[in-house]
Design a protein around this motif. Structure first.
Motif, PDB file in Angstrom:
ATOM      1  N   ARG A  84     -38.752 -37.014 -14.850  1.00 30.81           N
ATOM      2  CA  ARG A  84     -39.164 -35.600 -14.816  1.00 30.81           C
ATOM      3  C   ARG A  84     -37.953 -34.715 -15.105  1.00 30.81           C
ATOM      4  O   ARG A  84     -36.813 -35.065 -14.822  1.00 30.81           O
ATOM      5  N   HIS A  85     -38.220 -33.551 -15.655  1.00 31.95           N
ATOM      6  CA  HIS A  85     -37.170 -32.603 -16.031  1.00 31.95           C
ATOM      7  C   HIS A  85     -37.350 -31.340 -15.188  1.00 31.95           C
ATOM      8  O   HIS A  85     -38.319 -30.598 -15.359  1.00 31.95           O
ATOM      9  N   TYR A  86     -36.378 -31.100 -14.305  1.00 31.20           N
ATOM     10  CA  TYR A  86     -36.515 -30.033 -13.317  1.00 31.20           C
ATOM     11  C   TYR A  86     -35.672 -28.811 -13.688  1.00 31.20           C
ATOM     12  O   TYR A  86     -34.505 -28.945 -14.064  1.00 31.20           O
ATOM     13  N   GLY A  87     -36.288 -27.638 -13.536  1.00 34.69           N
ATOM     14  CA  GLY A  87     -35.553 -26.389 -13.652  1.00 34.69           C
ATOM     15  C   GLY A  87     -35.297 -25.849 -12.255  1.00 34.69           C
ATOM     16  O   GLY A  87     -36.240 -25.661 -11.479  1.00 34.69           O
ATOM     17  N   LEU A  88     -34.020 -25.624 -11.911  1.00 31.02           N
ATOM     18  CA  LEU A  88     -33.657 -25.101 -10.587  1.00 31.02           C
ATOM     19  C   LEU A  88     -33.429 -23.602 -10.702  1.00 31.02           C
ATOM     20  O   LEU A  88     -32.523 -23.159 -11.417  1.00 31.02           O
ATOM     21  N   VAL A  89     -34.267 -22.819 -10.027  1.00 33.17           N
ATOM     22  CA  VAL A  89     -34.192 -21.356 -10.140  1.00 33.17           C
ATOM     23  C   VAL A  89     -34.031 -20.742  -8.757  1.00 33.17           C
ATOM     24  O   VAL A  89     -34.317 -21.357  -7.733  1.00 33.17           O
ATOM     25  N   GLY A  90     -33.581 -19.494  -8.742  1.00 32.50           N
ATOM     26  CA  GLY A  90     -33.359 -18.764  -7.502  1.00 32.50           C
ATOM     27  C   GLY A  90     -32.347 -17.664  -7.735  1.00 32.50           C
ATOM     28  O   GLY A  90     -31.633 -17.660  -8.740  1.00 32.50           O
ATOM     29  N   ARG A  91     -32.266 -16.739  -6.832  1.00 28.42           N
ATOM     30  CA  ARG A  91     -31.333 -15.625  -6.984  1.00 28.42           C
ATOM     31  C   ARG A  91     -29.899 -16.127  -6.932  1.00 28.42           C
ATOM     32  O   ARG A  91     -29.604 -17.165  -6.328  1.00 28.42           O
ATOM     33  N   ASN A  92     -28.989 -15.386  -7.576  1.00 24.14           N
ATOM     34  CA  ASN A  92     -27.571 -15.742  -7.549  1.00 24.14           C
ATOM     35  C   ASN A  92     -27.050 -15.749  -6.113  1.00 24.14           C
ATOM     36  O   ASN A  92     -27.373 -14.853  -5.321  1.00 24.14           O
ATOM     37  N   GLY A  93     -26.250 -16.762  -5.799  1.00 25.30           N
ATOM     38  CA  GLY A  93     -25.672 -16.846  -4.464  1.00 25.30           C
ATOM     39  C   GLY A  93     -26.511 -17.611  -3.459  1.00 25.30           C
ATOM     40  O   GLY A  93     -26.110 -17.742  -2.293  1.00 25.30           O
ATOM     41  N   THR A  94     -27.673 -18.118  -3.876  1.00 29.93           N
ATOM     42  CA  THR A  94     -28.528 -18.833  -2.924  1.00 29.93           C
ATOM     43  C   THR A  94     -28.086 -20.276  -2.726  1.00 29.93           C
ATOM     44  O   THR A  94     -28.513 -20.932  -1.771  1.00 29.93           O
ATOM     45  N   GLY A  95     -27.242 -20.810  -3.644  1.00 28.66           N
ATOM     46  CA  GLY A  95     -26.715 -22.155  -3.435  1.00 28.66           C
ATOM     47  C   GLY A  95     -27.119 -23.176  -4.477  1.00 28.66           C
ATOM     48  O   GLY A  95     -27.030 -24.387  -4.238  1.00 28.66           O
ATOM     49  N   LYS A  96     -27.527 -22.720  -5.655  1.00 29.98           N
ATOM     50  CA  LYS A  96     -27.964 -23.658  -6.696  1.00 29.98           C
ATOM     51  C   LYS A  96     -26.821 -24.576  -7.135  1.00 29.98           C
ATOM     52  O   LYS A  96     -26.967 -25.807  -7.169  1.00 29.98           O
ATOM     53  N   THR A  97     -25.667 -23.981  -7.473  1.00 29.41           N
ATOM     54  CA  THR A  97     -24.517 -24.785  -7.912  1.00 29.41           C
ATOM     55  C   THR A  97     -24.014 -25.670  -6.784  1.00 29.41           C
ATOM     56  O   THR A  97     -23.635 -26.830  -7.013  1.00 29.41           O
ATOM     57  N   SER A  98     -24.027 -25.164  -5.564  1.00 29.69           N
ATOM     58  CA  SER A  98     -23.579 -25.971  -4.411  1.00 29.69           C
ATOM     59  C   SER A  98     -24.474 -27.181  -4.209  1.00 29.69           C
ATOM     60  O   SER A  98     -23.992 -28.268  -3.847  1.00 29.69           O
ATOM     61  N   LEU A  99     -25.761 -27.022  -4.451  1.00 33.97           N
ATOM     62  CA  LEU A  99     -26.690 -28.151  -4.344  1.00 33.97           C
ATOM     63  C   LEU A  99     -26.366 -29.208  -5.392  1.00 33.97           C
ATOM     64  O   LEU A  99     -26.313 -30.409  -5.081  1.00 33.97           O
ATOM     65  N   LEU A 100     -26.123 -28.774  -6.632  1.00 32.64           N
ATOM     66  CA  LEU A 100     -25.786 -29.725  -7.693  1.00 32.64           C
ATOM     67  C   LEU A 100     -24.486 -30.464  -7.365  1.00 32.64           C
ATOM     68  O   LEU A 100     -24.384 -31.675  -7.578  1.00 32.64           O
ATOM     69  N   ARG A 101     -23.502 -29.736  -6.841  1.00 32.58           N
ATOM     70  CA  ARG A 101     -22.228 -30.371  -6.482  1.00 32.58           C
ATOM     71  C   ARG A 101     -22.413 -31.407  -5.373  1.00 32.58           C
ATOM     72  O   ARG A 101     -21.834 -32.496  -5.417  1.00 32.58           O
ATOM     73  N   ALA A 102     -23.216 -31.059  -4.376  1.00 32.60           N
ATOM     74  CA  ALA A 102     -23.449 -31.989  -3.264  1.00 32.60           C
ATOM     75  C   ALA A 102     -24.128 -33.267  -3.769  1.00 32.60           C
ATOM     76  O   ALA A 102     -23.803 -34.370  -3.319  1.00 32.60           O
ATOM     77  N   MET A 103     -25.040 -33.113  -4.718  1.00 28.91           N
ATOM     78  CA  MET A 103     -25.716 -34.284  -5.274  1.00 28.91           C
ATOM     79  C   MET A 103     -24.733 -35.123  -6.094  1.00 28.91           C
ATOM     80  O   MET A 103     -24.730 -36.358  -6.009  1.00 28.91           O
ATOM     81  N   ALA A 104     -23.898 -34.461  -6.899  1.00 26.82           N
ATOM     82  CA  ALA A 104     -22.927 -35.181  -7.726  1.00 26.82           C
ATOM     83  C   ALA A 104     -21.916 -35.940  -6.873  1.00 26.82           C
ATOM     84  O   ALA A 104     -21.416 -36.992  -7.281  1.00 26.82           O
ATOM     85  N   GLN A 105     -21.615 -35.421  -5.700  1.00 31.19           N
ATOM     86  CA  GLN A 105     -20.668 -36.069  -4.793  1.00 31.19           C
ATOM     87  C   GLN A 105     -21.333 -37.130  -3.905  1.00 31.19           C
ATOM     88  O   GLN A 105     -20.671 -37.713  -3.056  1.00 31.19           O
ATOM     89  N   HIS A 106     -22.638 -37.358  -4.112  1.00 34.05           N
ATOM     90  CA  HIS A 106     -23.398 -38.291  -3.273  1.00 34.05           C
ATOM     91  C   HIS A 106     -23.294 -37.902  -1.804  1.00 34.05           C
ATOM     92  O   HIS A 106     -23.233 -38.769  -0.910  1.00 34.05           O
TER      93      HIS A 106
END
Length: 321
Positions: A84-106
């Protein structure tokens, strides 16, 4: 009005100060990215999964993401279905990039240890490596095999030359060396054929061309490119590696229209799972099959493209009212 020498000196001082501040900010950014990268497992082309990946659905249960003592995501359960191909949306500052980083760091329980996750966030390092070779270097096994092949081939030539010139009395030892080298070379040739090494360069060049690199640009050193173009090389490397889970953060920011259209077509055929953060509505409508909405420290999943997500959310809001 003409500037006095005093005014010119003042402007020059201000300019130098701004340059120092920009350089300090850039160095802080580089240090932050290096620290993040140090916490992420290295990701390279994985040939052990030829014929199909072993990673399927990823189930993360009751996880939270906290940055600087501030909770960005709290007690969320999320399942990423394979392919599946997911689009992650939300207002700036809600933590989208932080979520991606946490996933990349396992750093989230539920992510398999052998799951290859690649977060495209930082441009490649500028050095004497060409853009094409920079992408090809992501296939570490291929690079190592080709280097070993070249070394053994040269060693075999040297042994043959010595045997002809010196007519060495220790002929049996030379035959043993040549036999062992020939045997290892045969193993290397078989492995290179198995991983389709001959097609790697054409594939890497095709990806770079799609991102608007001309053949001449592909042969230029990475240090000769601006940060935006080095981000394109980082994106090309990620597409070339084809990890189990690809994380893209605003991938169209550094792309021209031709490259955006090419990337849309490429991602439509992407065989594995990816999550993309983007503010480009048409891009999301084209490439995603699901939308993850980050709001109020929670993640809500919606089937369909971005327009479908908005219509579904509007209906839900209307019913609540």
């Amino acid at each position: 009005p003409l500037l006095s020498s005093r005014d010119k000196a003042k402007l020059e001082r201000n300019k130098r100060k701004e340059d120092r501040q920009r350089e300090a900010q850039y160095q802080m950014h580089v240090a932050e990215m290096e620290a993040l990268r140090a916490g992420m497992p290295p990701v390279y082309v994985n040939h052990s999964n030829v014929g199909g990946t072993t990673i399927r659905d990823i189930h993360m249960e009751n996880f939270s993401v906290t940055v600087g003592g501030r909770d960005l995501i709290q007690d969320v359960t999320l399942t990423l279905a394979f392919g599946r191909h997911y689009g992650l949306v939300g207002r700036n500052g809600t933590g989208k990039t932080s979520l991606l980083r946490a996933m990349a760091q396992h750093a989230i329980d539920g992510i398999p240890k052998n799951c290859q996750i690649l977060h495209v966030e930082q441009e490649v390092t500028g050095d004497d490596t060409t853009a094409l070779q920079c992408v090809l270097n992501a296939d570490v096994e291929r690079v190592q095999l080709m280097q070993e092949e070249a070394q053994l081939g040269q060693l075999l030539k040297d042994l043959e030359y010595e045997a002809e010139s010196k007519q060495s009395l220790d002929k049996s030892k030379g035959d043993v060396d040549k036999d062992s080298i020939s045997k290892r070379l045969e193993e290397i040739y078989k492995r290179l054929e198995f991983i389709d090494a001959d097609a790697a360069e054409a594939r890497a060049a095709s990806i770079l061309a799609g991102l608007s690199f001309t053949p001449e640009m592909q042969c230029k050193n990475t240090k000769s490119f601006s940060g935006g173009w080095r981000m394109r090389i980082a994106l090309a490397r990620a597409l070339f590696i084809e990890p189990d889970l690809l994380l893209l953060d605003e991938p169209t920011n550094h792309l021209d229209l031709h490259a955006v259209l090419w990337l849309e077509t490429y991602l439509l055929k992407w065989p594995k799972t990816f999550i993309v953060v983007s503010h480009a509505r048409e891009f999301l409508n084209t490439v995603v099959t699901d939308v993850l909405h980050l709001h109020g420290k929670k993640l809500h999943a919606y089937k369909g493209d971005y327009d479908t997500f908005e219509r579904t959310r509007e209906r839900s809001t209307s019913r609540i009212r």
